[in-house]
Write a protein that holds these residues in place. Structure first.
Motif, PDB file in Angstrom:
ATOM      1  N   CYS A  52      70.434  42.869  75.115  1.00  0.00           N
ATOM      2  CA  CYS A  52      70.536  42.167  76.406  1.00  0.00           C
ATOM      3  C   CYS A  52      71.971  42.246  76.926  1.00  0.00           C
ATOM      4  O   CYS A  52      72.204  42.526  78.110  1.00  0.00           O
ATOM      5  N   ASN A  53      72.933  42.007  76.024  1.00  0.00           N
ATOM      6  CA  ASN A  53      74.340  42.100  76.424  1.00  0.00           C
ATOM      7  C   ASN A  53      74.698  43.517  76.849  1.00  0.00           C
ATOM      8  O   ASN A  53      75.411  43.725  77.842  1.00  0.00           O
ATOM      9  N   ASP A  54      74.197  44.501  76.098  1.00  0.00           N
ATOM     10  CA  ASP A  54      74.493  45.892  76.432  1.00  0.00           C
ATOM     11  C   ASP A  54      73.933  46.266  77.800  1.00  0.00           C
ATOM     12  O   ASP A  54      74.604  46.941  78.595  1.00  0.00           O
ATOM     13  N   GLU A  76      70.492  40.019  91.483  1.00  0.00           N
ATOM     14  CA  GLU A  76      69.095  39.910  91.074  1.00  0.00           C
ATOM     15  C   GLU A  76      68.894  40.371  89.625  1.00  0.00           C
ATOM     16  O   GLU A  76      68.514  39.585  88.761  1.00  0.00           O
ATOM     17  N   ASP A  77      69.145  41.636  89.363  1.00  0.00           N
ATOM     18  CA  ASP A  77      68.837  42.208  88.056  1.00  0.00           C
ATOM     19  C   ASP A  77      69.688  41.586  86.950  1.00  0.00           C
ATOM     20  O   ASP A  77      69.171  41.180  85.903  1.00  0.00           O
ATOM     21  N   TYR A  78      70.980  41.526  87.173  1.00  0.00           N
ATOM     22  CA  TYR A  78      71.884  40.971  86.162  1.00  0.00           C
ATOM     23  C   TYR A  78      71.545  39.511  85.862  1.00  0.00           C
ATOM     24  O   TYR A  78      71.451  39.107  84.703  1.00  0.00           O
ATOM     25  N   GLU A  79      71.358  38.732  86.908  1.00  0.00           N
ATOM     26  CA  GLU A  79      71.056  37.313  86.726  1.00  0.00           C
ATOM     27  C   GLU A  79      69.697  37.106  86.055  1.00  0.00           C
ATOM     28  O   GLU A  79      69.529  36.209  85.234  1.00  0.00           O
ATOM     29  N   LYS A  80      68.728  37.940  86.413  1.00  0.00           N
ATOM     30  CA  LYS A  80      67.404  37.820  85.801  1.00  0.00           C
ATOM     31  C   LYS A  80      67.478  38.091  84.311  1.00  0.00           C
ATOM     32  O   LYS A  80      66.876  37.371  83.497  1.00  0.00           O
ATOM     33  N   LEU A  81      68.210  39.120  83.917  1.00  0.00           N
ATOM     34  CA  LEU A  81      68.378  39.449  82.505  1.00  0.00           C
ATOM     35  C   LEU A  81      69.133  38.339  81.776  1.00  0.00           C
ATOM     36  O   LEU A  81      68.786  37.957  80.646  1.00  0.00           O
ATOM     37  N   LYS A  82      70.159  37.829  82.406  1.00  0.00           N
ATOM     38  CA  LYS A  82      70.963  36.768  81.795  1.00  0.00           C
ATOM     39  C   LYS A  82      70.117  35.527  81.534  1.00  0.00           C
ATOM     40  O   LYS A  82      70.197  34.906  80.462  1.00  0.00           O
ATOM     41  N   TRP A 134      66.800  35.424  81.205  1.00  0.00           N
ATOM     42  CA  TRP A 134      65.794  35.714  80.186  1.00  0.00           C
ATOM     43  C   TRP A 134      66.416  35.642  78.801  1.00  0.00           C
ATOM     44  O   TRP A 134      65.811  35.105  77.867  1.00  0.00           O
ATOM     45  N   GLN A 135      67.603  36.159  78.648  1.00  0.00           N
ATOM     46  CA  GLN A 135      68.289  36.096  77.358  1.00  0.00           C
ATOM     47  C   GLN A 135      68.528  34.644  76.943  1.00  0.00           C
ATOM     48  O   GLN A 135      68.317  34.275  75.780  1.00  0.00           O
ATOM     49  N   ARG A 136      68.952  33.828  77.884  1.00  0.00           N
ATOM     50  CA  ARG A 136      69.212  32.421  77.582  1.00  0.00           C
ATOM     51  C   ARG A 136      67.949  31.693  77.146  1.00  0.00           C
ATOM     52  O   ARG A 136      67.970  30.851  76.239  1.00  0.00           O
ATOM     53  N   ASP A 137      66.812  32.044  77.762  1.00  0.00           N
ATOM     54  CA  ASP A 137      65.550  31.386  77.424  1.00  0.00           C
ATOM     55  C   ASP A 137      64.925  31.927  76.142  1.00  0.00           C
ATOM     56  O   ASP A 137      64.095  31.243  75.526  1.00  0.00           O
ATOM     57  N   SER A 138      65.306  33.129  75.723  1.00  0.00           N
ATOM     58  CA  SER A 138      64.673  33.764  74.564  1.00  0.00           C
ATOM     59  C   SER A 138      65.469  33.604  73.287  1.00  0.00           C
ATOM     60  O   SER A 138      64.901  33.618  72.191  1.00  0.00           O
ATOM     61  N   ILE A 157      60.593  44.200  75.064  1.00  0.00           N
ATOM     62  CA  ILE A 157      60.389  45.572  75.545  1.00  0.00           C
ATOM     63  C   ILE A 157      59.725  45.565  76.920  1.00  0.00           C
ATOM     64  O   ILE A 157      60.135  46.309  77.824  1.00  0.00           O
ATOM     65  N   ARG A 158      58.710  44.745  77.077  1.00  0.00           N
ATOM     66  CA  ARG A 158      58.020  44.688  78.377  1.00  0.00           C
ATOM     67  C   ARG A 158      58.940  44.159  79.471  1.00  0.00           C
ATOM     68  O   ARG A 158      58.911  44.625  80.619  1.00  0.00           O
ATOM     69  N   PHE A 159      59.760  43.162  79.121  1.00  0.00           N
ATOM     70  CA  PHE A 159      60.696  42.621  80.114  1.00  0.00           C
ATOM     71  C   PHE A 159      61.723  43.674  80.518  1.00  0.00           C
ATOM     72  O   PHE A 159      62.022  43.841  81.712  1.00  0.00           O
ATOM     73  N   PHE A 160      62.274  44.389  79.528  1.00  0.00           N
ATOM     74  CA  PHE A 160      63.236  45.438  79.834  1.00  0.00           C
ATOM     75  C   PHE A 160      62.610  46.502  80.727  1.00  0.00           C
ATOM     76  O   PHE A 160      63.250  47.003  81.655  1.00  0.00           O
ATOM     77  N   ARG A 161      61.385  46.873  80.424  1.00  0.00           N
ATOM     78  CA  ARG A 161      60.692  47.883  81.237  1.00  0.00           C
ATOM     79  C   ARG A 161      60.555  47.409  82.683  1.00  0.00           C
ATOM     80  O   ARG A 161      60.865  48.143  83.628  1.00  0.00           O
ATOM     81  N   GLU A 162      60.123  46.161  82.860  1.00  0.00           N
ATOM     82  CA  GLU A 162      59.976  45.602  84.209  1.00  0.00           C
ATOM     83  C   GLU A 162      61.312  45.556  84.930  1.00  0.00           C
ATOM     84  O   GLU A 162      61.419  45.907  86.119  1.00  0.00           O
TER      85      GLU A 162
END
Length: 448
Positions: free
Chosen positions: A37-39, A106-112, A114-118, A240-245
């Protein structure tokens, strides 16, 4: 038999998941998911910086070349076509700035998020999910691992007994071959061999029994490990599915070819370039800089002494129907046109009726001296006609004064403007040597 014993002593290592502790690779995958996620966030951040830098470079490029085109010799429809490249750069720059904003907003914040919630950090360090995976596998493996350790102990005991039995048998055989063998010693060696054989049989039974018990535990062990493994397979499946999306959304943001504005931009550019008309451009140049320009062809002109005396400096600079340009010393194709000064002879022809009504003036009358403003012969003392100023200026072009009250200078010369520009485009100035006079205002620029 001894060969089979030696083979059984070989420690064959295995990289199988079922080996004790090999579940740690699955546990490590949880930590790897957080690192990935960080990468990916760093990857998006770097791309956003590239998009921003490219947009800024496009903007600077378009602005610089638009100025060069506007100041250059290109004209007409081809100038518009060339300038359209600058417009394209400015609009593409805007699109890439939008890409940068989408990547970070959008993309950066969404990933950030998701990482915090996971992945949930623990007070003692590490992640809660990593500890859950470790505990789950350890619990599933513990009964089987305990029995496996027992089996390993039984195996060592059996192998040790086999080794002792082999040694005792060897000693007995050697003793029989010796000529001076002692019957009593021979009997003891034989008893040792029998005792070792009994120990071998006993440890073998215990080893086989322990192994049988381990085999009975194996199905349950495999089932428990499968359950825990599947739990973390599902966890990884979500990542994996989240990264793909997310990567598909990134693709949408990067793919300008799917943006209707991007397509319209190049349709407009193509239309503008296609509209270049050589015939129209040549016609324009003919009309503005060639044989198509109007011309005040020379005609016979009468001269009048009385009229010459009545012309004041300001009247000479007022435009009339017929004018001639004087004092032009061109140093480049982009040199500005000198302000028009009224030609005396042309003025005579166009104002014949008014000349006849002009009263005669004596040479002593101050009104007859076009260079006299207040009676002392200095045309720059009249503060009412031009306010006094003091502004440093620099000459852009060479200028050669055509009359007594005009300054002469070279491009790059610096002097002082001491009077504001009049409505005919002339200013008062003073050179560094103290000489004062008039000069065309558009031949100089203010020094900042």
């Amino acid at each position: 038999m001894s060969g089979s014993y030696d083979d059984s002593m070989i420690d064959v290592s295995s990289d199988s998941f079922w080996e004790i502790g090999n579940y740690k690779r699955t546990v490590k995958r949880v930590d790897d998911g957080n690192r990935l996620c960080n990468d990916l966030m760093n990857c998006l951040h770097e791309r956003a910086r590239i998009e921003k830098a490219y947009a800024q470079q496009l903007t600077e490029w378009g602005k610089r070349w638009r100025q060069l085109i506007e100041k250059g010799p290109q004209y007409g429809t081809l100038e518009r076509a060339w300038s359209a490249l600058c417009t394209e750069a400015e609009k593409v720059s805007d699109l890439h700035m939008e890409v940068k904003a989408a990547l970070m907003g959008e993309d950066y914040e969404k990933l950030k998020n998701w990482q915090r919630d996971s992945f949930h950090k623990q007070m003692i360090g590490g992640f809660k999910e990593t500890k859950e995976a470790e505990d789950g596998f350890r619990k599933a493996q513990k009964p089987w691992a305990k029995k496996l350790k027992e089996v390993e102990t039984m195996k060592k005991s059996y192998h040790s007994a086999c080794k002792e039995e082999k040694l005792a048998t060897s000693r007995e055989t050697t003793s029989k071959l010796e000529s001076n063998n002692n019957p009593e010693a021979q009997k003891k060696l034989q008893e040792k061999v029998e005792k070792c054989q009994q120990e071998v049989q006993k440890t073998k039974e215990r080893y086989e029994k322990s192994l049988e018990e381990l085999n009975k535990l194996t199905p349950q062990y495999m089932e428990n490990m499968e359950q825990v493994f599947e739990q973390w397979q599902q966890f990884e499946d979500k990542r994996i599915r989240f990264f793909r999306e997310l990567l598909l959304e990134v693709k949408q943001h990067l793919d300008l070819s799917a943006n209707h504005r991007f397509q319209e931009l190049y349709h407009t550019l193509e239309d503008t370039v296609s509209a270049t008309d050589a015939e129209e451009d040549l016609k324009w140049f003919r009309s503005n800089h060639g044989p198509g320009m109007p011309m005040n062809w020379p005609q016979f002109e009468e001269w009048s002494v009385d009229l010459n005396r009545t012309l004041s400096r300001r009247e000479k600079k007022k435009p009339s129907e017929g004018v001639t340009l004087t004092g032009i010393n061109q140093t480049g194709s982009d040199q500005p046109v000198q302000p028009a000064k009224t030609s005396m002879a042309v003025f005579c022809l166009s104002s014949a009726s008014s000349v006849e009504k002009t009263p005669d003036w004596s040479d002593d009358d101050t009104g007859g001296n076009p260079f006299s403003a207040n009676g002392d012969g200095n045309p720059f003392e009249d503060e009412s006609s031009s306010p006094v100023v003091s502004v440093p200026v620099r000459a852009l072009y060479d200028y050669e004064g055509q009359e007594q009250d005009e300054l002469s200078f070279k491009a790059g010369d610096e002097f002082t403007k001491i009077g504001e520009e009049d409505d005919q485009g002339w200013c008062k100035g003073r050179l560094k040597d103290g000489q004062a006079g008039l000069y065309p205002a558009n031949y100089v620029e203010d020094i900042q």
